[in-house]
Write an enzyme that holds these catalytic residues in place. Structure first.
Site, PDB file in Angstrom:
ATOM      1  N   HIS A  84       1.808   4.385  -2.988  1.00 17.23           N
ATOM      2  CA  HIS A  84       1.714   5.686  -2.857  1.00 17.23           C
ATOM      3  C   HIS A  84       3.136   6.489  -3.283  1.00 17.23           C
ATOM      4  CE1 HIS A  84      -1.827   6.424  -0.807  1.00 17.23           C
ATOM      5  NE2 HIS A  84      -1.695   5.558   0.319  1.00 17.23           N
TER       6      HIS A  84
ATOM      7  N   HIS B 108       0.851  -1.257  -0.015  1.00 18.24           N
ATOM      8  CA  HIS B 108       0.016   0.063   0.096  1.00 18.24           C
ATOM      9  C   HIS B 108       0.931   1.239  -0.074  1.00 18.24           C
ATOM     10  CE1 HIS B 108      -3.529   2.474   1.465  1.00 18.24           C
ATOM     11  NE2 HIS B 108      -2.683   3.200   1.897  1.00 18.24           N
ATOM     12  N   GLU B 109       1.754   1.288   0.758  1.00 20.33           N
ATOM     13  CA  GLU B 109       2.561   2.366   1.026  1.00 20.33           C
ATOM     14  C   GLU B 109       3.653   2.686  -0.226  1.00 20.33           C
ATOM     15  OE1 GLU B 109       1.675   4.266   3.058  1.00 20.33           O
ATOM     16  OE2 GLU B 109       1.088   3.558   4.866  1.00 20.33           O
TER      17      GLU B 109
END
Length: 265
Positions: free
Chosen positions: A60, A56-57
């Site tokens: 980003h 997820h990170e």
């Protein structure tokens, strides 16, 4: 690209170790439901959940890099190392604790993106939506054995762990996409708001997640949220019974349910 430039983007041994733990626990459950199935489900789910947080990170950070913020490379965000996050407590520790305590996929604290380096409102929105899209994609991928009808004969402990992981990814995607200050959903909308509105909303961003969980204490809102989550997991073919048994196995300290060796045909 030089070796020095590539180095900050190499996959971290920390991430590989976590992924290895997830694979080992998953294999133990797949090979044969062991006597301590609950412990293996716990290890598998926690390790897989941390892997998903890292992805997820990473999404980003990768979106930020393509948007113009090269600082994410030197910060080590592209190594998938959870220890490199600017808020490791918010990004990893608290989400894991929330899974243990409540069986809900808590959105973690995002990597620090230098937004002034990114040009264009669409690019800003893409950086924000990249993380929740990973969770949504993982929910679909993990749910594939269910919606493809390929779970017959699969060891029940493995199947239930998979079902519980699907639930976590769905809750993470839904919560992250809420248009609440401090969450990714608001980050998608923020570039399209006027400067005046953004300034007025900014002070509330640190409290957005707390407000969401405060709302979930309201029975009507809690029921609405979980009805929506179970509708989505059901659309992926994941039975609620498997999710419930997965949560029960995950909380092995409360006493494991008695399961058959394999799922019914």
């Amino acid at each position: 690209m030089t070796t020095a430039t590539r180095a900050p983007q190499r996959i971290s041994p920390v991430f590989l170790a976590i992924a290895g733990c997830a694979a080992a626990a998953g294999w133990a459950l797949w090979a044969d439901a062991p006597p301590a199935a609950g412990l293996w489900v716990f290890l598998c789910v926690v390790a897989c959940w941390v892997v998903s947080l890292c992805l997820h990170e990473y999404a980003h950070a990768r979106g930020a890099l393509h948007g113009g913020d090269a600082s994410v490379v030197e910060k080590g965000y592209l190594t998938l190392n959870p220890l490199r996050y600017s808020h490791a407590l918010l990004s990893v520790v608290l989400p894991v604790l929330f899974v243990i305590a409540g069986g809900i996929g808590l959105p973690g604290g995002a990597v620090f993106v230098e937004r002034h380096r990114i040009r264009g409102r669409l690019r800003h929105s893409l950086v924000s939506v990249a993380g929740p899209l990973v969770n949504a994609g993982l929910a679909v991928a993990l749910g594939a054995p269910f919606w493809l009808g390929a779970v017959d004969g699969v060891p029940v402990a493995f199947r239930c762990a998979l079902a519980f992981l699907v639930l976590l990814q769905v809750t993470a995607a839904v919560l992250n996409l809420l248009p609440v200050p401090g969450l990714d959903g608001y980050g998608v909308l923020e570039p399209w708001l006027s400067e005046g509105v953004r300034r007025q909303v900014a002070p509330f961003a640190p409290f957005g997640l707390l407000a969401v969980f405060g709302c979930l204490w309201v029975p009507e809102l809690n029921g609405f949220f979980w009805d929506g989550v179970h509708t989505l997991t059901g659309a992926l073919g994941v039975p609620e019974a498997d999710v419930s048994r997965g949560l029960a196995l995950f909380r092995f300290w409360e006493g494991e349910p008695v399961l058959p060796a394999v799922s019914a045909p």
